[in-house]
Design a protein around this motif. Structure first.
Motif, PDB file in Angstrom:
ATOM      1  N   ALA A   1     -11.468  16.271  12.562  1.00  0.00           N
ATOM      2  CA  ALA A   1     -10.241  17.017  12.240  1.00  0.00           C
ATOM      3  C   ALA A   1      -8.979  16.377  12.813  1.00  0.00           C
ATOM      4  N   LEU A   2      -9.092  15.226  13.467  1.00  0.00           N
ATOM      5  CA  LEU A   2      -7.931  14.617  14.126  1.00  0.00           C
ATOM      6  C   LEU A   2      -7.150  13.768  13.130  1.00  0.00           C
ATOM      7  N   ALA A   3      -6.109  14.351  12.593  1.00  0.00           N
ATOM      8  CA  ALA A   3      -5.391  13.749  11.465  1.00  0.00           C
ATOM      9  C   ALA A   3      -4.361  12.708  11.884  1.00  0.00           C
ATOM     10  N   VAL A   4      -4.614  12.022  12.988  1.00  0.00           N
ATOM     11  CA  VAL A   4      -3.745  10.911  13.393  1.00  0.00           C
ATOM     12  C   VAL A   4      -4.542   9.622  13.581  1.00  0.00           C
ATOM     13  N   LEU A   5      -5.830   9.677  13.258  1.00  0.00           N
ATOM     14  CA  LEU A   5      -6.673   8.491  13.380  1.00  0.00           C
ATOM     15  C   LEU A   5      -7.116   8.050  11.982  1.00  0.00           C
ATOM     16  N   PRO A   6      -7.220   6.735  11.781  1.00  0.00           N
ATOM     17  CA  PRO A   6      -7.623   6.240  10.459  1.00  0.00           C
ATOM     18  C   PRO A   6      -9.090   6.572  10.171  1.00  0.00           C
ATOM     19  N   GLU A   7      -9.470   6.702   8.894  1.00  0.00           N
ATOM     20  CA  GLU A   7      -8.675   6.505   7.699  1.00  0.00           C
ATOM     21  C   GLU A   7      -8.551   7.825   6.912  1.00  0.00           C
ATOM     22  N   LEU A   8      -9.547   8.699   7.053  1.00  0.00           N
ATOM     23  CA  LEU A   8      -9.582   9.959   6.309  1.00  0.00           C
ATOM     24  C   LEU A   8     -10.065  11.063   7.236  1.00  0.00           C
ATOM     25  N   ARG A   9      -9.344  12.201   7.256  1.00  0.00           N
ATOM     26  CA  ARG A   9      -9.692  13.320   8.138  1.00  0.00           C
ATOM     27  C   ARG A   9      -9.613  14.635   7.365  1.00  0.00           C
ATOM     28  N   LEU A  10     -10.141  15.689   7.979  1.00  0.00           N
ATOM     29  CA  LEU A  10     -10.169  17.009   7.356  1.00  0.00           C
ATOM     30  C   LEU A  10      -9.574  18.031   8.311  1.00  0.00           C
ATOM     31  N   THR A  11      -8.593  18.796   7.845  1.00  0.00           N
ATOM     32  CA  THR A  11      -8.032  19.897   8.626  1.00  0.00           C
ATOM     33  C   THR A  11      -8.205  21.187   7.840  1.00  0.00           C
ATOM     34  N   ASN A  12      -7.704  22.291   8.405  1.00  0.00           N
ATOM     35  CA  ASN A  12      -7.813  23.570   7.691  1.00  0.00           C
ATOM     36  C   ASN A  12      -6.991  23.575   6.407  1.00  0.00           C
ATOM     37  N   ARG A  13      -6.100  22.592   6.245  1.00  0.00           N
ATOM     38  CA  ARG A  13      -5.299  22.507   5.015  1.00  0.00           C
ATOM     39  C   ARG A  13      -5.907  21.554   3.984  1.00  0.00           C
ATOM     40  N   GLY A  14      -6.929  20.804   4.379  1.00  0.00           N
ATOM     41  CA  GLY A  14      -7.574  19.923   3.427  1.00  0.00           C
ATOM     42  C   GLY A  14      -7.721  18.506   3.942  1.00  0.00           C
ATOM     43  N   LEU A  15      -8.022  17.579   3.045  1.00  0.00           N
ATOM     44  CA  LEU A  15      -8.217  16.172   3.401  1.00  0.00           C
ATOM     45  C   LEU A  15      -6.880  15.475   3.627  1.00  0.00           C
ATOM     46  N   VAL A  16      -6.830  14.649   4.676  1.00  0.00           N
ATOM     47  CA  VAL A  16      -5.611  13.914   5.009  1.00  0.00           C
ATOM     48  C   VAL A  16      -5.902  12.417   4.985  1.00  0.00           C
ATOM     49  N   ASP A  17      -5.161  11.691   4.160  1.00  0.00           N
ATOM     50  CA  ASP A  17      -5.180  10.222   4.184  1.00  0.00           C
ATOM     51  C   ASP A  17      -4.288   9.809   5.344  1.00  0.00           C
ATOM     52  N   THR A  18      -4.901   9.317   6.433  1.00  0.00           N
ATOM     53  CA  THR A  18      -4.138   9.018   7.638  1.00  0.00           C
ATOM     54  C   THR A  18      -3.605   7.587   7.667  1.00  0.00           C
ATOM     55  N   ILE A  19      -3.778   6.883   6.561  1.00  0.00           N
ATOM     56  CA  ILE A  19      -3.106   5.589   6.406  1.00  0.00           C
ATOM     57  C   ILE A  19      -1.743   5.812   5.743  1.00  0.00           C
ATOM     58  N   LYS A  20      -1.758   6.634   4.694  1.00  0.00           N
ATOM     59  CA  LYS A  20      -0.504   6.954   3.990  1.00  0.00           C
ATOM     60  C   LYS A  20       0.149   8.227   4.536  1.00  0.00           C
ATOM     61  N   PHE A  21      -0.579   8.969   5.383  1.00  0.00           N
ATOM     62  CA  PHE A  21      -0.135  10.248   5.923  1.00  0.00           C
ATOM     63  C   PHE A  21       0.298  11.196   4.802  1.00  0.00           C
ATOM     64  N   GLU A  22      -0.710  11.564   4.007  1.00  0.00           N
ATOM     65  CA  GLU A  22      -0.487  12.525   2.942  1.00  0.00           C
ATOM     66  C   GLU A  22      -1.781  13.287   2.681  1.00  0.00           C
TER      67      GLU A  22
ATOM     68  N   GLY B   1      -7.226  32.596   7.459  1.00  0.00           N
ATOM     69  CA  GLY B   1      -8.307  32.396   6.509  1.00  0.00           C
ATOM     70  C   GLY B   1      -8.276  31.065   5.779  1.00  0.00           C
ATOM     71  N   THR B   2      -7.315  30.202   6.094  1.00  0.00           N
ATOM     72  CA  THR B   2      -7.265  28.907   5.409  1.00  0.00           C
ATOM     73  C   THR B   2      -8.462  28.048   5.809  1.00  0.00           C
ATOM     74  N   MET B   3      -8.994  27.330   4.815  1.00  0.00           N
ATOM     75  CA  MET B   3     -10.189  26.516   5.034  1.00  0.00           C
ATOM     76  C   MET B   3     -10.080  25.220   4.248  1.00  0.00           C
ATOM     77  N   GLY B   4     -10.256  24.097   4.939  1.00  0.00           N
ATOM     78  CA  GLY B   4     -10.338  22.805   4.280  1.00  0.00           C
ATOM     79  C   GLY B   4     -11.793  22.435   4.075  1.00  0.00           C
ATOM     80  N   LYS B   5     -12.122  21.919   2.890  1.00  0.00           N
ATOM     81  CA  LYS B   5     -13.503  21.552   2.577  1.00  0.00           C
ATOM     82  C   LYS B   5     -13.586  20.077   2.241  1.00  0.00           C
ATOM     83  N   GLY B   6     -14.644  19.435   2.703  1.00  0.00           N
ATOM     84  CA  GLY B   6     -14.842  18.025   2.420  1.00  0.00           C
ATOM     85  C   GLY B   6     -16.291  17.625   2.622  1.00  0.00           C
ATOM     86  N   PHE B   7     -16.537  16.318   2.599  1.00  0.00           N
ATOM     87  CA  PHE B   7     -17.882  15.790   2.809  1.00  0.00           C
ATOM     88  C   PHE B   7     -17.815  14.639   3.807  1.00  0.00           C
ATOM     89  N   VAL B   8     -18.882  14.504   4.600  1.00  0.00           N
ATOM     90  CA  VAL B   8     -18.925  13.482   5.638  1.00  0.00           C
ATOM     91  C   VAL B   8     -20.241  12.713   5.532  1.00  0.00           C
TER      92      VAL B   8
END
Length: 598
Positions: A570-591, A461-468
């Motif tokens: 959702a591909l959290a290995v490409l720059p610069e910002l991505r969204l997964t089921n856990r939330g937003l990922v900064d893929t430059i700082k990897f956090e 049931g985990t859901m990441g939310k964001g805007f594109v």
């Protein structure tokens, strides 16, 4: 059923006998213009004698023709090695391996190096095994690069399975496995992560090829460190200077031209604008959907694109033949029309237009004038591979609400992913969005809409939310279980009701892609195998993809292959910002980062 595939050591005496004329050839290609990729020449009036699926002689083969020899008249035609795609995800075609072979072989593709990390993220090593099993006895020589990053971004997403050093070591013993799939975790490589280096070591111990994914624009110490670890090739160059730097360091650069990412125009400048040896350059497709295969072609199209950008035709052919074989250390068997090699050969009527007339695979004529001549065996996938939609519950509109951190807020500054048409990257933006009744809303005037990723493998049931930003949608919603690389349920939309309907529709059909408008499904492509593939032929899949593209247009989108661009959100290995089921990922700082900018 295809001819048996013989190793060279099994047929040395037969090849010698045919070359000497003491035994007749099974097939002779007569009187063509040989594209000699060994020397970069075109040699006229050449024959090729074939037996046991391998080439016995190149030159004058009159003395090898017997009463039962199949003679193929190649007068006026160019004789080329079969085309080889050094980096491809078959799942991205939305077809099974057999149907993919049916689509690409008539275009001259006789070998692929598939990295099935899409199905691996859903079904694990068992899924890789299913695709590998299906690939046997096809007129398409299929090699496997064992997925290295399952999940692609550990700690940032949840997948259906995990693959680590133990599974990698096990898979290296498989006959079809020739290397390690794209090593996307380049930080793990360059900062010495033990887990990642165990995977590299298992591959090197098996004397197989490590394929790469170095997507950052850095050509100094980090790139050197990455290559020093044993990574042999990389398909992630988008700038000419990156491609050139990698070749100078002895890395094979895989210049990409897929359905959604058109990188050749820029990256080929590394060759056309510099007087360099192109032996470390190859051409790959990476991801290609059925519409492209039917309307443009496969490697024949990509070779043509390189020629259009100024590459000499023979050089472009080398980039999908000899160079690829050498990259994987397989040039004793593949990549040239030379004695001893497998008889995978393409006959072309026009070199600069790369017009394929006949395709010979393993010494058998398998395609002619764009049509397959041999049957493609159908392999049934087990039910377990078709039951992968495990949502925690039926989705409701209220599930998609984005509440504000504090009730008194009148507007919200949020992190937004801005897509780039026909490119794999995104920009990380900070935008101000309106608030209504304590809820953050879309802003169509800014072209900003909601995106969510819902875990669909284990029912958590985990859901990441964001805007594109950048899709130009004015109405409705779209959803997909093709959401690289974890392939959770990805939904993008302008309103919560349509987003819920889109997600529930895919849950009912086992996954796929859908477009919804005003409470109605307006286009649907079911992909029941792992939520990624179906067993329909390319023409049928293409019709449904075309209907999806039309549906996107009805919703306001005018981009090229928007669903492929969407799949990378959702591909959290490409720059610069991505969204997964856990939330937003900064893929430059990897956090992981908060949606709201404080």
């Amino acid at each position: 059923m295809m001819n048996k595939r013989f190793s060279l050591q099994e047929v040395t005496k037969e090849l010698v006998a045919v070359a000497k004329g003491t035994k007749p050839a099974q097939m002779v290609i007569k009187g063509g213009k040989l594209i000699n990729v060994n020397t970069g020449e075109i040699l006229p009036h050449m024959d090729v004698a074939i037996t046991h699926g391998r080439i016995a002689l190149v030159g004058d083969a009159a003395h090898t023709i017997g009463p039962d020899t199949q003679v193929i008249d190649a007068k006026g035609l160019y004789i080329s090695p079969g085309f080889m795609d050094g980096h491809i995800h078959v799942e991205s075609s939305m077809m099974t391996v057999g149907e993919y072979a049916r689509a690409v072989v008539p275009h001259g593709t006789t070998s692929i190096y598939m990295d099935p990390h899409e199905i691996a993220n859903v079904l694990g090593i068992e899924g890789v095994g299913l695709m590998t099993k299906e690939s046997r006895n096809l007129p398409l020589r299929t090699f496997v690069a064992m997925p290295s990053c399952v999940p692609a971004a550990p700690g940032f997403e949840d997948t259906g399975a995990h693959i680590g050093p133990k599974e990698i070591k096990e898979a290296m013993a498989w006959e079809e496995v020739v290397g390690l799939g794209e090593m996307m975790n380049f930080p793990g490589v360059i900062y010495g992560d033990d887990f990642i280096h165990q995977e590299l070591q298992a591959t090197l111990e098996a004397d197989k090829t490590i394929t790469g994914h170095f997507s950052i624009q850095e050509t100094g110490a980090d790139l050197n460190a990455y290559i020093a670890s044993g990574v042999r090739c990389c398909h992630e160059s988008v700038r000419a200077e990156d491609a050139l730097a990698k070749m100078r360091l002895g890395m094979y650069v895989q210049l990409r031209e897929g359905s959604a990412w058109h990188d050749v125009k820029e990256t080929i400048k590394s060759i056309t604008e510099n007087s360099i040896d192109s032996r470390f350059a190859t051409l790959v497709s990476d991801d290609t959907h059925p519409n492209t295969l039917i309307t443009l072609g496969h490697l024949d199209h990509i070779v043509k694109r390189a020629i259009e950008e100024g590459v000499k035709p023979i050089t472009a052919i080398q980039m999908v033949t000899l160079n690829v074989a050498q990259c994987f250390g397989m040039d004793k068997d593949l990549g040239t029309v030379s004695p001893g090699r497998w008889a995978d050969i393409v006959l072309l009527s026009d070199l600069t237009q790369v017009k394929v007339e006949k395709v010979i695979a393993n010494g058998e004529l398998v395609a002619e004038e764009g049509k397959m001549l041999v049957e493609i065996p159908k392999v049934e996938y087990p039910e377990a591979a078709k039951n992968t939609m495990n949502l925690a519950k039926k989705l409701e509109a209220k599930d998609f609400v984005v509440p504000t951190p504090t009730p008194e807020m009148t507007q919200a500054k949020v992190r937004v992913m801005e897509i780039i048409e026909a490119k794999v990257g995104t920009y990380a933006r900070e935008c101000v969005l309106p608030i209504e009744n304590g809820v953050v809303t879309n802003d169509l005037d800014q072209d900003i809409i909601k995106a969510v990723v819902i875990e669909r493998h284990h029912g958590t049931g985990t859901m990441g939310k964001g805007f594109v930003k950048g899709f130009h949608l004015k109405a409705g919603a779209v959803a997909s279980t093709v959401a690289h690389d974890s392939h959770n349920l990805l939904i993008v939309g302008t309103n919560d009701e349509d987003m819920a309907l889109a997600g529930n529709t895919l849950a009912e059909v086992g996954g796929g892609m859908v477009a919804v408008k005003d409470g109605k499904v307006i286009a649907l492509l079911p992909l029941p195998i792992a939520g990624l593939m179906c067993q329909e032929p390319a023409e049928e899949v293409a019709k449904k993809v075309e209907a999806l593209e039309e549906a996107w247009k009805k919703l306001g989108c005018d981009l090229v292959s928007p669903f492929m661009t969407m799949a990378l959100i959702a591909l959290a290995v490409l720059p610069e910002l991505r969204l997964t089921n856990r939330g937003l990922v900064d893929t430059i700082k990897f956090e992981l980062v908060d949606l709201f900018v404080q």
